[in-house]
Enzyme design. Sequence first.
Site, PDB file in Angstrom:
ATOM      1  N   LYS A  21       0.836  -1.199   0.000  1.00  0.00           N
ATOM      2  CA  LYS A  21       0.000   0.000   0.000  1.00  0.00           C
ATOM      3  C   LYS A  21       0.872   1.251   0.000  1.00  0.00           C
ATOM      4  O   LYS A  21       0.592   2.218  -0.720  1.00  0.00           O
ATOM      5  CB  LYS A  21      -0.903  -0.005   1.237  1.00  0.00           C
ATOM      6  N   ARG A  26       2.350   6.077  -3.119  1.00  0.00           N
ATOM      7  CA  ARG A  26       3.382   7.016  -3.575  1.00  0.00           C
ATOM      8  C   ARG A  26       3.521   6.971  -5.099  1.00  0.00           C
ATOM      9  O   ARG A  26       3.603   8.013  -5.757  1.00  0.00           O
ATOM     10  CB  ARG A  26       4.723   6.673  -2.911  1.00  0.00           C
ATOM     11  N   SER A 143       3.763  13.154  11.548  1.00  0.00           N
ATOM     12  CA  SER A 143       3.577  12.011  10.652  1.00  0.00           C
ATOM     13  C   SER A 143       4.493  12.142   9.430  1.00  0.00           C
ATOM     14  O   SER A 143       4.572  13.200   8.801  1.00  0.00           O
ATOM     15  CB  SER A 143       2.119  11.937  10.191  1.00  0.00           C
ATOM     16  N   SER A 144       5.175  11.055   9.101  1.00  0.00           N
ATOM     17  CA  SER A 144       6.047  11.066   7.922  1.00  0.00           C
ATOM     18  C   SER A 144       5.255  11.300   6.642  1.00  0.00           C
ATOM     19  O   SER A 144       5.820  11.698   5.614  1.00  0.00           O
ATOM     20  CB  SER A 144       6.820   9.752   7.816  1.00  0.00           C
ATOM     21  N   GLN A 145       3.942  11.070   6.690  1.00  0.00           N
ATOM     22  CA  GLN A 145       3.112  11.303   5.505  1.00  0.00           C
ATOM     23  C   GLN A 145       3.046  12.783   5.145  1.00  0.00           C
ATOM     24  O   GLN A 145       2.923  13.135   3.972  1.00  0.00           O
ATOM     25  CB  GLN A 145       1.709  10.740   5.722  1.00  0.00           C
ATOM     26  N   ASP A 296       3.731   1.252  12.852  1.00  0.00           N
ATOM     27  CA  ASP A 296       2.576   0.427  12.477  1.00  0.00           C
ATOM     28  C   ASP A 296       2.714  -1.025  12.918  1.00  0.00           C
ATOM     29  O   ASP A 296       1.732  -1.775  12.898  1.00  0.00           O
ATOM     30  CB  ASP A 296       2.347   0.478  10.963  1.00  0.00           C
ATOM     31  N   LYS A 323      -3.535   7.960  14.626  1.00  0.00           N
ATOM     32  CA  LYS A 323      -3.784   7.032  13.522  1.00  0.00           C
ATOM     33  C   LYS A 323      -5.295   6.883  13.312  1.00  0.00           C
ATOM     34  O   LYS A 323      -6.076   7.740  13.722  1.00  0.00           O
ATOM     35  CB  LYS A 323      -3.125   5.691  13.830  1.00  0.00           C
TER      36      LYS A 323
END
Length: 419
Positions: A21, A26, A143-145, A296, A323
């Site tokens: 995912k 990405r 968050s790395s996102q 995670d 999360k």
Amino acid sequence: MQYILNAPKTINATINLPASKSISNRALIINALAGSNIMPDNLSDCDDTEVILSALRDMPEVIDIKAAGTAMRFMTAYLAVTPGTHILTGTDRMKQRPIKLLVEALRYLGADISYEGNEGYPPLLIKGKKLEGGSIEIPGNISSQYISALLMIAPVMKKGLELKLTGEIISRPYIDLTLCTMIDFGAEAEWIGSDTIKVESKPYTPRHYFIENDWSAASYWYEMIAINGKEESEVKLTGLTDGSRQGDSAVKYLFSMLGVKTFFQTREQGVPTTVTLKRISLISDRLDYDFINQPDMAQTFVVCCCMMNRPFCFTGLSSLRIKETDRIDALKTEMRKLGYVISEPHPGELCWDGTRCEPEADAAISTYEDHRMAMAFAPAAIKIPGLKIDNPQVVSKSYPHFWTDLKKAGFTIGEEAGA
């Protein structure tokens, strides 16, 4: 809906894991920024990827990404640099998940984004345009996102991007995964220091792209072999890569401390292959680990260690608060139902010293609209026959055929309505 799980005495199966995912999401964003008409191969079929795929294909005025946090962050950045006006929204839970830091960073770089509801939270009104880019600082412990979202749009900004991360940097492997995927599509991006990333203003190049399978999904099979404890049990997992860029590939090292050995089919490094998991007798008495780079995985290891009666102390879990649910509170609550008292000695820590309590009679595990709660707790049925899982359909977020694969491995799954 509620599932009632019973496990086989031994586990022997070959499982075709879902595609990653993380890489799929990405690759889709970068592929769209490259202006490519060729879809990446082996895309994940999970909900989170489907909402991005649908949004990029149809680009409706109102884009509903449902419960997909990755999609919210990535699409916010993508829409900011893409001509057109859109409202980006999601579920009620998504409207409670903060996005202010990303919005402020994008605004600083020239984006036109406003809030349609509560300040700092979705839904967002985004008017896309060419951004200037430049230099910016943001905290490394978010968050790395957020960081990945900014990095992926940097090549199409006029001045590129120099991104300095302040303080502690969490989930660094996910940032590196983003950079590697960008470079695969022709971007010039690199760390120019321990805390600074430089991305040049250079358009992406369309290309054929193949996505490997998901190491996060593999973790639940490692958990099953560890809890099962029988040397005759064996699971083969297809499509994994030795030397994978996925941060959660560290699972193979972590589970070696819990008695699971990983055997790779001999093949050239970097090429997806089949991995065999087997139980060995050597295991540690307890497990202490800093999950700052693999947050995670925490749910998997909390459940697994308790089922194996292995005390633990896990740190680096602060990001679990934001999360799909507050995973720290959820783990403490659900493990207590099963008779395990988990503590949080300091913020971002979860520890178990072996303390037990009376388990709830006929307890059912709540999943909190969180796919990882369902999948991390399912292997506990090996030790707790008849384990009940509420709202099991949440696995579609990342591993849609998880329950089908469990049946392949010999689990029986009963179904009840109303949970």
